[in-house]
Design a protein around this motif. Structure first.
Motif, short mmCIF file in Angstrom:
data_model
loop_
_atom_site.label_atom_id
_atom_site.label_comp_id
_atom_site.label_asym_id
_atom_site.label_seq_id
_atom_site.Cartn_x
_atom_site.Cartn_y
_atom_site.Cartn_z
N PRO A 78 -12.21 -3.32 -2.15
CA PRO A 78 -10.98 -3.12 -2.94
C PRO A 78 -10.90 -1.75 -3.60
CG PRO A 78 -11.91 -5.29 -3.36
CD PRO A 78 -12.93 -4.54 -2.56
N ALA A 79 -12.06 -1.22 -4.04
CA ALA A 79 -12.06 0.11 -4.66
C ALA A 79 -11.78 1.19 -3.64
CB ALA A 79 -13.41 0.36 -5.34
N LEU A 80 -12.25 0.97 -2.40
CA LEU A 80 -12.02 1.96 -1.35
C LEU A 80 -10.64 1.83 -0.72
CD1 LEU A 80 -15.39 1.94 0.64
CD2 LEU A 80 -14.52 3.78 -0.81
N GLY A 81 -9.95 0.73 -0.97
CA GLY A 81 -8.68 0.45 -0.31
C GLY A 81 -7.71 1.62 -0.34
N PRO A 82 -7.41 2.20 -1.51
CA PRO A 82 -6.47 3.32 -1.55
C PRO A 82 -6.93 4.52 -0.72
CG PRO A 82 -6.77 2.42 -3.75
CD PRO A 82 -7.80 1.76 -2.87
N ALA A 83 -8.24 4.81 -0.73
CA ALA A 83 -8.74 5.95 0.04
C ALA A 83 -8.64 5.67 1.54
CB ALA A 83 -10.19 6.26 -0.33
N VAL A 84 -8.97 4.45 1.96
CA VAL A 84 -8.85 4.08 3.37
C VAL A 84 -7.39 4.16 3.81
CG1 VAL A 84 -9.16 2.24 5.06
CG2 VAL A 84 -10.92 2.65 3.33
N ALA A 85 -6.50 3.65 2.95
CA ALA A 85 -5.07 3.71 3.27
C ALA A 85 -4.59 5.15 3.36
CB ALA A 85 -4.27 2.94 2.22
N ALA A 86 -5.03 5.99 2.43
CA ALA A 86 -4.61 7.40 2.45
C ALA A 86 -5.12 8.09 3.71
CB ALA A 86 -5.13 8.12 1.21
N ALA A 87 -6.38 7.83 4.09
CA ALA A 87 -6.93 8.43 5.30
C ALA A 87 -6.20 7.93 6.53
CB ALA A 87 -8.43 8.11 5.41
N ALA A 88 -5.92 6.63 6.59
CA ALA A 88 -5.21 6.06 7.73
C ALA A 88 -3.81 6.67 7.87
CB ALA A 88 -5.11 4.55 7.59
N LEU A 89 -3.14 6.85 6.74
CA LEU A 89 -1.80 7.43 6.78
C LEU A 89 -1.84 8.88 7.26
CD1 LEU A 89 -0.38 5.88 3.52
CD2 LEU A 89 0.55 5.52 5.81
N MET A 90 -2.85 9.64 6.82
CA MET A 90 -2.95 11.03 7.26
C MET A 90 -3.26 11.10 8.75
SD MET A 90 -2.08 12.83 4.77
CE MET A 90 -2.37 14.39 5.58
N VAL A 91 -4.16 10.23 9.23
CA VAL A 91 -4.46 10.21 10.66
C VAL A 91 -3.21 9.83 11.45
CG1 VAL A 91 -5.82 9.09 12.47
CG2 VAL A 91 -6.90 9.73 10.31
N PHE A 92 -2.49 8.82 10.97
CA PHE A 92 -1.25 8.41 11.64
C PHE A 92 -0.25 9.55 11.66
CE2 PHE A 92 2.99 6.57 11.84
CZ PHE A 92 2.86 5.67 12.90
N LEU A 93 -0.15 10.28 10.55
CA LEU A 93 0.78 11.41 10.48
C LEU A 93 0.42 12.47 11.52
CD1 LEU A 93 3.04 12.99 8.99
CD2 LEU A 93 1.27 13.88 7.47
N GLY A 142 8.75 8.91 5.18
CA GLY A 142 8.28 7.58 4.83
C GLY A 142 6.76 7.50 4.72
N ILE A 143 6.08 8.14 5.68
CA ILE A 143 4.61 8.15 5.67
C ILE A 143 4.09 8.85 4.42
CG2 ILE A 143 2.55 8.99 6.86
CD1 ILE A 143 4.19 8.75 9.48
N LEU A 144 4.68 10.00 4.09
CA LEU A 144 4.21 10.77 2.93
C LEU A 144 4.51 10.06 1.62
CD1 LEU A 144 5.11 14.43 3.98
CD2 LEU A 144 2.86 13.34 3.93
N ALA A 145 5.62 9.33 1.55
CA ALA A 145 5.93 8.57 0.34
C ALA A 145 4.87 7.51 0.10
CB ALA A 145 7.31 7.94 0.45
N VAL A 146 4.47 6.80 1.15
CA VAL A 146 3.42 5.79 1.00
C VAL A 146 2.09 6.46 0.68
CG1 VAL A 146 2.19 3.91 2.15
CG2 VAL A 146 4.64 4.24 2.57
N HIS A 147 1.82 7.62 1.31
CA HIS A 147 0.57 8.33 1.05
C HIS A 147 0.48 8.77 -0.41
CE1 HIS A 147 -1.94 12.02 0.89
NE2 HIS A 147 -2.73 11.32 1.68
N ALA A 148 1.59 9.28 -0.96
CA ALA A 148 1.59 9.70 -2.37
C ALA A 148 1.31 8.52 -3.29
CB ALA A 148 2.93 10.33 -2.71
N TRP A 149 1.83 7.36 -2.95
CA TRP A 149 1.59 6.16 -3.76
C TRP A 149 0.12 5.76 -3.71
CZ3 TRP A 149 0.45 1.02 -1.94
CH2 TRP A 149 0.47 0.06 -2.95
N THR A 150 -0.50 5.84 -2.53
CA THR A 150 -1.93 5.48 -2.43
C THR A 150 -2.80 6.47 -3.19
OG1 THR A 150 -2.18 6.71 -0.35
CG2 THR A 150 -1.57 4.39 -0.18
N VAL A 151 -2.42 7.76 -3.16
CA VAL A 151 -3.21 8.76 -3.89
C VAL A 151 -3.14 8.51 -5.39
CG1 VAL A 151 -3.33 11.21 -4.49
CG2 VAL A 151 -3.04 10.53 -2.10
#
Length: 535
Positions: free
Chosen positions: A176-191, A241-250
């Protein structure tokens, strides 16, 4: 804030808006009906489907392969760790055409696996997916591993003492603590994979095309600006859309965790399981990253007369006809352009990072997301937009050398901001206030308080900006002049021409560029701290 906003408005928003407007306007009227016509075309629908599908698959595969590496870099202390961190980062700053070249040399016709075992994966999805993992492995390792190294391991140990198994403790405490970082990394890779250009251009062949490749084809080959404009808008909406979600995870990652000094969490591997995990990660890095780069080097020396420097010597002559100047000139051109682009990126990115640190609100958060747009919005559109907008006084720059560094700086600014922002936010604001009370001007406060604390991050930011500027391809393929080619443009041009000599010269140029990037990253690792930004 005014200078970064003006820079992005003039050299990013204006060219993109102009190229879209030119494509969607006819006789002074907007042709919005083209959206339905273009998106209803079966060929375009296939491009959209493949772009999305391969990005999802590339992201999942990258996470699967790179997360063990993130854990090893975060928790283990072993000899050569800094060198290995630089090695896994080399692909990320290499031009995508070089990454494509490396896998072409490994998996393509006449490649190492083709010659040894008859395995050939060129122009297939697997080659593209593996090249994307090669390219984005460092994104997961640095983003997730950077946070993982700062999580207090005592929390997981407490769960183990209360009877939880190792996996249960990791699942309920660490994950759970890593969740935001994993999500941010996944979004950047997807981007990065959603907007993939060079890799798909080299490996995909005519059967596979991403949105970015199709925009290039419609613009440069078919001159169908209306179709390219529609596809640019589709990509722009998706990237926003991807960057908006990424900013939220950061924001979640920065706001919800209490972090500790990474030196307290790193230790030597203990037990057979941890040594096996370390060996597995080292083996993965060797096969996924070192082997393709090694084959790239091998191909640059493998001439028809045997191993030697023949292809490198050929770079000093313009007799092949691919360029108006010897291909070796592309090395010096790229270095000169990259130095200027780095200076621009550090200036604009540094000012933006300072403004984001000292101000708050929705506008500032929106500008933070805007700074990331050049990483995902069509670089092809930006480059072509430069040609049709910066052609009148006082900004008639089409014949000026500064056009290439400006395009490269657009890609470098996000790395400067993301590297400097966490460090600037960590500076105690009371120090600035005390200096101001004592009569220091804002400039002196920055020079005497902020600069000594962020000097190291500033050097690292400049290094990353230099490396990514060397590798920028999507925009410079339009604006680099034939008598002043950059390294990525030279590599792509040589690969597009038939003949063993052209192929060998492309491999030689790719090897030179790889060595420059590797040397830059090794220097950065020597001064890097685990808090110097996301990259």
């Amino acid at each position: 804030m005014a200078v970064p906003v003006a820079f992005f408005a003039l050299f990013f928003a204006y060219p993109v808006a102009a190229i879209v407007g030119r494509g969607l306007k006819a006789d002074g009227a907007w042709q919005f009906g083209r959206f339905g016509e273009v998106l209803g075309d079966p060929g375009i629908q296939h491009v959209l489907w493949f772009t999305t599908w391969q990005a999802l698959a590339s992201t999942a595969l990258t996470l699967l392969i790179a997360l063990p590496g993130a854990y090893v870099f975060a928790r283990f202390d072993f000899p050569g760790k800094q060198v290995l961190r630089a090695v896994v980062t080399v692909p990320f700053v290499l031009p995508t055409v070089v990454a494509g070249s490396a896998f072409l040399a490994l998996l393509g016709r006449g490649g190492l696996l083709d010659e040894a075992w008859g395995v050939r994966l060129d122009t297939t999805v697997w080659a593209i997916l593996l090249a994307h993992v090669f390219f984005n492995y460092a994104v997961v390792v640095r983003t997730v591993g950077g946070l993982w190294s700062q999580l207090d391991p005592r929390q997981e140990e407490a769960a183990r003492m209360l009877g939880a198994s190792r996996f249960a403790a990791w699942r309920t405490v660490t994950l759970p603590a890593l969740g935001p970082a994993v999500a941010a990394a996944a979004l950047m890779v997807f981007l990065f994979t959603f907007s993939s250009f060079g890799v798909v251009l080299i490996l995909g062949g005519p059967a596979f095309s991403t949105l970015e490749v199709e925009i290039y084809r419609q613009t440069a080959q078919l001159l169908a600006l209306d179709t390219a404009a529609v596809l640019t808008m589709v990509q722009f909406v998706a990237v926003c859309g991807i960057l908006a979600v990424h900013a939220w995870t950061v924001r979640r990652r920065e706001a919800t965790l209490t972090l500790v000094d990474p030196s307290r969490t790193s230790r030597k591997p203990r037990g057979a399981g941890q040594w096996a995990l370390l060996a597995g990660v080292l083996g993965t890095v060797a096969l996924l990253i070192v082997l393709p780069l090694g084959v790239l080097v091998q191909r640059s020396f493998a001439t028809a007369e045997g191993f030697g420097l023949g292809y490198f010597r050929a770079l000093t002559s313009a007799e092949g006809g691919a360029f108006l100047v010897p291909p070796i000139d592309a090395v010096w051109n790229s270095l000169e352009y990259a130095v200027v682009a780095t200076a621009i990126a550090v200036l604009i990115g540094g000012l933006a990072a300072v403004a984001l640190t000292r101000r708050a609100g929705r506008f500032v958060r929106g500008f933070d997301a805007l700074l990331m747009l050049p990483l995902g919005v069509s670089a092809v559109t930006v480059g072509f937009g430069f040609l049709i907008t910066l052609d009148k006084p006082p900004l008639d720059l089409r014949a000026s050398w500064i056009l290439v560094p400006l395009a490269q700086a657009l890609v470098g600014v996000p790395f400067v901001v993301r590297t400097m922002l966490p460090v600037l936010r960590a500076v105690d604001g009371r120090l600035r206030e005390a200096a101001a009370v004592l009569g220091a001007s804002p400039w002196r406060v920055w020079r005497e308080v902020d600069l000594p604390m962020v000097r190291r991050a500033l050097i690292i930011a400049a290094g990353f900006a230099f490396a990514v500027s060397l590798g920028e391809f999507g925009a410079t393929v339009f604006i680099a002049r034939p008598d002043n080619p950059t390294l990525p443009v030279a590599v792509a041009t040589l690969l597009g021409r038939a003949g063993e000599l052209n192929y060998g010269q492309a491999m030689a140029l790719s090897t030179l560029l790889m060595l420059v990037c590797a040397a830059s990253l090794l220097l950065l690792e020597r001064i890097r701290t685990d808090r110097t930004g996301e990259f």
